[in-house]
Design a protein around this motif. Structure first.
Motif: not given
Length: 113
Positions: A94-103
């Motif tokens: 969840s933190t990866f998806l937010v930091q990458a700007g995907i979701v």
């Protein structure tokens, strides 16, 4: 005997307006991060609901490299493509998806335990 000329109310459906709009499930485009228990202490993290325009294999490659775990992309007939990762990686994903700007953070649902 007096006659009753009032109208008999039809069956009231409290969920009629909720069912009228795209059934509510797909309207918000949530990304679901779940955990599935395998055998013993082993578990599996699944990521479902990412947009179709994203390359699932590239996201998987970055997730595997970032969290030092193995994973795969599975084609499900109902859910479409689902990313599976070894271990309990819910918070990390969840933190990866937010930091990458995907979701966006408010569009991620974390399930399990």
């Amino acid at each position: 005997m007096s006659e009753f000329n009032g109208q008999i109310p039809s069956a009231f459906d409290p969920f009629a307006d909720a069912n009228a709009e795209d059934s509510g499930a797909g309207s918000k485009e949530y990304v679901h991060v779940r955990i599935q228990q395998r055998n013993g202490r082993k578990s599996l993290t699944t990521v479902q609901g990412l947009k179709k325009e994203f390359s699932y294999n590239k996201i998987l490659k970055d997730l595997k490299k970032e969290f030092c775990c193995n994973g795969t992309v599975v084609q499900d007939p109902e859910l479409g493509q689902v990313i599976q990762l070894q271990g309990d990686q819910r918070k990390n994903v969840s933190t990866f998806l937010v930091q990458a700007g995907i979701v966006k953070k408010e569009n991620i649902k974390i399930h399990g335990f």
